[in-house]
Motif scaffolding. Structure first.
Motif, PDB file in Angstrom:
ATOM      1  N   GLY A 225     -60.885  61.370 -49.555  1.00 27.36           N
ATOM      2  CA  GLY A 225     -60.468  60.738 -50.806  1.00 27.36           C
ATOM      3  C   GLY A 225     -59.320  59.791 -50.532  1.00 27.36           C
ATOM      4  O   GLY A 225     -59.099  59.354 -49.400  1.00 27.36           O
ATOM      5  N   ASN A 226     -58.581  59.463 -51.561  1.00 21.84           N
ATOM      6  CA  ASN A 226     -57.401  58.628 -51.411  1.00 21.84           C
ATOM      7  C   ASN A 226     -56.437  59.258 -50.404  1.00 21.84           C
ATOM      8  O   ASN A 226     -56.186  60.465 -50.442  1.00 21.84           O
ATOM      9  CB  ASN A 226     -56.734  58.477 -52.777  1.00 21.84           C
ATOM     10  N   ALA A 227     -55.889  58.448 -49.492  1.00 17.60           N
ATOM     11  CA  ALA A 227     -55.042  58.983 -48.428  1.00 17.60           C
ATOM     12  C   ALA A 227     -53.803  59.694 -48.966  1.00 17.60           C
ATOM     13  O   ALA A 227     -53.393  60.736 -48.441  1.00 17.60           O
ATOM     14  CB  ALA A 227     -54.619  57.850 -47.481  1.00 17.60           C
ATOM     15  N   PHE A 228     -53.188  59.158 -50.016  1.00 19.65           N
ATOM     16  CA  PHE A 228     -52.005  59.789 -50.595  1.00 19.65           C
ATOM     17  C   PHE A 228     -52.366  61.175 -51.147  1.00 19.65           C
ATOM     18  O   PHE A 228     -51.655  62.160 -50.929  1.00 19.65           O
ATOM     19  CB  PHE A 228     -51.415  58.924 -51.710  1.00 19.65           C
ATOM     20  N   VAL A 229     -53.501  61.229 -51.843  1.00 22.35           N
ATOM     21  CA  VAL A 229     -53.942  62.503 -52.426  1.00 22.35           C
ATOM     22  C   VAL A 229     -54.330  63.488 -51.328  1.00 22.35           C
ATOM     23  O   VAL A 229     -54.022  64.680 -51.404  1.00 22.35           O
ATOM     24  CB  VAL A 229     -55.125  62.275 -53.388  1.00 22.35           C
ATOM     25  N   THR A 230     -55.004  62.997 -50.294  1.00 23.80           N
ATOM     26  CA  THR A 230     -55.385  63.858 -49.183  1.00 23.80           C
ATOM     27  C   THR A 230     -54.156  64.474 -48.523  1.00 23.80           C
ATOM     28  O   THR A 230     -54.131  65.662 -48.202  1.00 23.80           O
ATOM     29  CB  THR A 230     -56.187  63.067 -48.136  1.00 23.80           C
ATOM     30  N   GLY A 231     -53.115  63.660 -48.312  1.00 23.82           N
ATOM     31  CA  GLY A 231     -51.876  64.178 -47.734  1.00 23.82           C
ATOM     32  C   GLY A 231     -51.227  65.213 -48.620  1.00 23.82           C
ATOM     33  O   GLY A 231     -50.723  66.243 -48.141  1.00 23.82           O
ATOM     34  N   PHE A 232     -51.230  64.957 -49.929  1.00 21.34           N
ATOM     35  CA  PHE A 232     -50.632  65.896 -50.886  1.00 21.34           C
ATOM     36  C   PHE A 232     -51.396  67.219 -50.888  1.00 21.34           C
ATOM     37  O   PHE A 232     -50.796  68.298 -50.776  1.00 21.34           O
ATOM     38  CB  PHE A 232     -50.651  65.276 -52.284  1.00 21.34           C
ATOM     39  N   GLU A 233     -52.733  67.153 -50.996  1.00 18.28           N
ATOM     40  CA  GLU A 233     -53.537  68.366 -51.093  1.00 18.28           C
ATOM     41  C   GLU A 233     -53.535  69.153 -49.786  1.00 18.28           C
ATOM     42  O   GLU A 233     -53.498  70.394 -49.786  1.00 18.28           O
ATOM     43  CB  GLU A 233     -54.976  68.013 -51.488  1.00 18.28           C
ATOM     44  N   GLY A 234     -53.577  68.435 -48.667  1.00 20.94           N
ATOM     45  CA  GLY A 234     -53.529  69.130 -47.380  1.00 20.94           C
ATOM     46  C   GLY A 234     -52.224  69.873 -47.179  1.00 20.94           C
ATOM     47  O   GLY A 234     -52.187  71.000 -46.677  1.00 20.94           O
ATOM     48  N   THR A 235     -51.132  69.246 -47.596  1.00 25.62           N
ATOM     49  CA  THR A 235     -49.814  69.877 -47.504  1.00 25.62           C
ATOM     50  C   THR A 235     -49.736  71.085 -48.436  1.00 25.62           C
ATOM     51  O   THR A 235     -49.205  72.143 -48.064  1.00 25.62           O
ATOM     52  CB  THR A 235     -48.715  68.863 -47.859  1.00 25.62           C
ATOM     53  N   LYS A 236     -50.244  70.917 -49.625  1.00 24.18           N
ATOM     54  CA  LYS A 236     -50.237  72.012 -50.611  1.00 24.18           C
ATOM     55  C   LYS A 236     -50.953  73.248 -50.059  1.00 24.18           C
ATOM     56  O   LYS A 236     -50.475  74.381 -50.198  1.00 24.18           O
ATOM     57  CB  LYS A 236     -50.904  71.543 -51.898  1.00 24.18           C
ATOM     58  N   THR A 237     -52.092  73.044 -49.411  1.00 28.48           N
ATOM     59  CA  THR A 237     -52.840  74.156 -48.822  1.00 28.48           C
ATOM     60  C   THR A 237     -52.045  74.836 -47.716  1.00 28.48           C
ATOM     61  O   THR A 237     -51.969  76.072 -47.654  1.00 28.48           O
ATOM     62  CB  THR A 237     -54.181  73.645 -48.249  1.00 28.48           C
ATOM     63  N   LEU A 238     -51.443  74.050 -46.836  1.00 27.87           N
ATOM     64  CA  LEU A 238     -50.670  74.623 -45.733  1.00 27.87           C
ATOM     65  C   LEU A 238     -49.482  75.419 -46.243  1.00 27.87           C
ATOM     66  O   LEU A 238     -49.186  76.511 -45.749  1.00 27.87           O
ATOM     67  CB  LEU A 238     -50.191  73.504 -44.799  1.00 27.87           C
ATOM     68  N   LEU A 239     -48.786  74.884 -47.234  1.00 31.48           N
ATOM     69  CA  LEU A 239     -47.606  75.572 -47.760  1.00 31.48           C
ATOM     70  C   LEU A 239     -47.988  76.860 -48.491  1.00 31.48           C
ATOM     71  O   LEU A 239     -47.235  77.838 -48.476  1.00 31.48           O
ATOM     72  CB  LEU A 239     -46.838  74.648 -48.701  1.00 31.48           C
ATOM     73  N   ALA A 240     -49.160  76.870 -49.103  1.00 29.33           N
ATOM     74  CA  ALA A 240     -49.595  78.063 -49.841  1.00 29.33           C
ATOM     75  C   ALA A 240     -50.070  79.167 -48.910  1.00 29.33           C
ATOM     76  O   ALA A 240     -49.862  80.360 -49.185  1.00 29.33           O
ATOM     77  CB  ALA A 240     -50.722  77.682 -50.808  1.00 29.33           C
ATOM     78  N   GLU A 241     -50.686  78.790 -47.792  1.00 33.33           N
ATOM     79  CA  GLU A 241     -51.297  79.785 -46.915  1.00 33.33           C
ATOM     80  C   GLU A 241     -50.466  80.114 -45.685  1.00 33.33           C
ATOM     81  O   GLU A 241     -50.663  81.157 -45.060  1.00 33.33           O
ATOM     82  CB  GLU A 241     -52.678  79.289 -46.480  1.00 33.33           C
ATOM     83  N   HIS A 242     -49.529  79.253 -45.326  1.00 33.60           N
ATOM     84  CA  HIS A 242     -48.736  79.438 -44.109  1.00 33.60           C
ATOM     85  C   HIS A 242     -47.292  78.999 -44.378  1.00 33.60           C
ATOM     86  O   HIS A 242     -46.933  78.699 -45.508  1.00 33.60           O
ATOM     87  CB  HIS A 242     -49.343  78.641 -42.948  1.00 33.60           C
ATOM     88  N   ALA A 243     -46.514  78.937 -43.322  1.00 29.23           N
ATOM     89  CA  ALA A 243     -45.124  78.504 -43.477  1.00 29.23           C
ATOM     90  C   ALA A 243     -44.758  77.558 -42.340  1.00 29.23           C
ATOM     91  O   ALA A 243     -43.911  77.874 -41.498  1.00 29.23           O
ATOM     92  CB  ALA A 243     -44.186  79.710 -43.498  1.00 29.23           C
ATOM     93  N   PRO A 244     -45.380  76.371 -42.290  1.00 33.78           N
ATOM     94  CA  PRO A 244     -45.061  75.435 -41.199  1.00 33.78           C
ATOM     95  C   PRO A 244     -43.642  74.918 -41.302  1.00 33.78           C
ATOM     96  O   PRO A 244     -43.093  74.801 -42.399  1.00 33.78           O
ATOM     97  CB  PRO A 244     -46.068  74.305 -41.418  1.00 33.78           C
ATOM     98  N   ASP A 245     -43.045  74.625 -40.155  1.00 34.74           N
ATOM     99  CA  ASP A 245     -41.725  73.994 -40.191  1.00 34.74           C
ATOM    100  C   ASP A 245     -41.809  72.509 -39.869  1.00 34.74           C
ATOM    101  O   ASP A 245     -40.818  71.792 -39.946  1.00 34.74           O
ATOM    102  CB  ASP A 245     -40.733  74.711 -39.271  1.00 34.74           C
ATOM    103  N   ILE A 246     -43.030  72.024 -39.519  1.00 34.00           N
ATOM    104  CA  ILE A 246     -43.260  70.590 -39.352  1.00 34.00           C
ATOM    105  C   ILE A 246     -44.741  70.311 -39.577  1.00 34.00           C
ATOM    106  O   ILE A 246     -45.601  71.080 -39.152  1.00 34.00           O
ATOM    107  CB  ILE A 246     -42.824  70.091 -37.947  1.00 34.00           C
ATOM    108  N   ILE A 247     -45.026  69.236 -40.306  1.00 37.60           N
ATOM    109  CA  ILE A 247     -46.406  68.836 -40.551  1.00 37.60           C
ATOM    110  C   ILE A 247     -46.590  67.401 -40.063  1.00 37.60           C
ATOM    111  O   ILE A 247     -45.827  66.506 -40.435  1.00 37.60           O
ATOM    112  CB  ILE A 247     -46.786  68.929 -42.039  1.00 37.60           C
ATOM    113  N   CYS A 248     -47.595  67.201 -39.227  1.00 34.69           N
ATOM    114  CA  CYS A 248     -47.947  65.877 -38.726  1.00 34.69           C
ATOM    115  C   CYS A 248     -49.187  65.389 -39.487  1.00 34.69           C
ATOM    116  O   CYS A 248     -50.054  66.193 -39.845  1.00 34.69           O
ATOM    117  CB  CYS A 248     -48.230  65.931 -37.229  1.00 34.69           C
TER     118      CYS A 248
END
Length: 365
Positions: A225-248
């Motif tokens: 989808g839209n790159a901005f939305v993809t970045g937002f949704e991908g980050t949301k999933t990672l933060l909900a399921e894990h606890a990354p200290d850096i996201i690339c």
């Protein structure tokens, strides 16, 4: 010289295939007049006999054309627009026109476009990346038309290529993250296999963390989808399921979406979490904080590729494969290394949180 050591001629291929020389020529050039079944048969025989059109014939085949075909994955990316800008200015100056098509990362769509394009007998063809449908490579290898592969790198191009090493780009990002003391990395990208260059960058990051930390790099792959939305949704999933200290991220646009998600979640960047983009796009100049990213020389890539392709069109020898440099640009979205981080580095960087992260990551590779 013995008969076996003589180079194969087009007449030899025609005799072996029991067709006319014109049919062999049409099959190799991909133009109409030969059925797909017969074309495949002729190309197979030509490969078996190691027939290769000579460079003089290649130059003559395109001498009367001023059309260059350019295949891009998408128009919805600043990256390819800047590469295209560099190429087209160079071609315009030399008196060449271009026709552009998009594949949406579909190798079969690229192959079908190439078949149509070859019937026009263009002066040259430009493809994005080095990963193509097997028939594309066979078809263009047998064609007298010069081919440039752009944006990626290989030591075995169809003809010539100018690009960057995407695995090396990932390695640069991984080494920076480790140097800054990060221990729970994650990556936001597109679905696996959709963009081979993104997969190569992720592989580079994983290689570094595997070698230096024995730590997995978790990946979030939202629907396209839209790159901005993809970045937002991908980050949301990672933060909900894990606890990354850096996201690339696959690119700076996705990184911006990730920044907005972190802000919405009440996280401070870079104090709570680090963010790394890719490409060094103009977007970074208007962000409230400077984005850590990897700068790619996109316009130079277009200019260099175009110049080398013009040399090939005119029968001038040129370098077969050129790898352009990458520059990691540290910004304000990754933290500076602390004394505690240096102590962890000296101790091997292994902590309880890293082991737990590794356990969580086993199902996310």
């Amino acid at each position: 010289m013995s008969q076996q050591s003589k180079p194969t001629k087009i007449e030899d291929v025609a005799q072996k295939a029991n067709v006319s020389i014109m049919s062999v020529s049409r099959a190799i050039r991909g133009v109409e007049g030969v059925s797909e079944k017969k074309r495949a048969e002729i190309l197979k025989i030509a490969r078996q006999m190691k027939y290769m059109p000579n460079s003089a014939a290649r130059s003559l085949a395109v001498a009367n054309s001023n059309l260059i075909g350019i295949s891009l994955p998408t128009f919805a990316a600043d990256v390819f627009a800047e590469i295209l800008n560099g190429m087209r200015q160079t071609f315009d100056t030399a008196g060449y026109s271009s026709v552009i098509d998009t594949t949406e990362y579909d190798s079969t769509a690229e192959l079908n476009w190439i078949r149509r394009l070859l019937s026009w007998q263009p002066a040259a063809i430009i493809l994005t990346g080095t990963d193509h449908h097997p028939e594309t490579r066979e078809l263009l290898k047998a064609s007298p038309i010069p081919v440039l592969e752009i944006w990626d790198h290989t030591d075995d191009p169809i003809d010539i290529c100018v690009g960057i090493d995407h695995f090396e780009a990932g390695r640069l990002i991984g080494e920076h993250a480790i140097e800054m003391g990060y221990q729970r990395p994650a990556f936001v990208s597109t679905p696996r296999g959709h963009d081979k260059r993104a997969d190569a960058r992720l592989a580079g990051i994983r290689h570094v963390f595997s070698q230096q930390r024995s730590t997995p790099v978790l990946a979030s792959r939202p629907l396209l989808g839209n790159a901005f939305v993809t970045g937002f949704e991908g980050t949301k999933t990672l933060l909900a399921e894990h606890a990354p200290d850096i996201i690339c991220y696959l690119n700076d646009h996705m990184a911006f979406g990730g920044l907005m998600c972190c802000q919405a979640q009440g996280l401070s960047v870079p104090e709570d979490i680090g963010v790394v983009g890719f490409n060094g796009l103009d977007l970074g100049s208007v962000l409230p904080i400077k984005l850590t990213t990897v700068r790619t020389l996109r316009r130079l890539m277009g200019i260099t590729g175009a110049r080398n392709l013009l040399a090939r069109i005119n029968g001038v020898p040129t370098e077969q494969s050129i790898v352009l440099p990458l520059e990691l640009q540290p910004g304000q979205t990754t933290r500076p290394q602390t004394d505690d981080d240096r102590l962890k580095d000296q101790a091997g960087g292994q902590t309880l949180s890293v082991h737990r992260w590794a356990d969580a990551g086993l199902q996310n590779l």
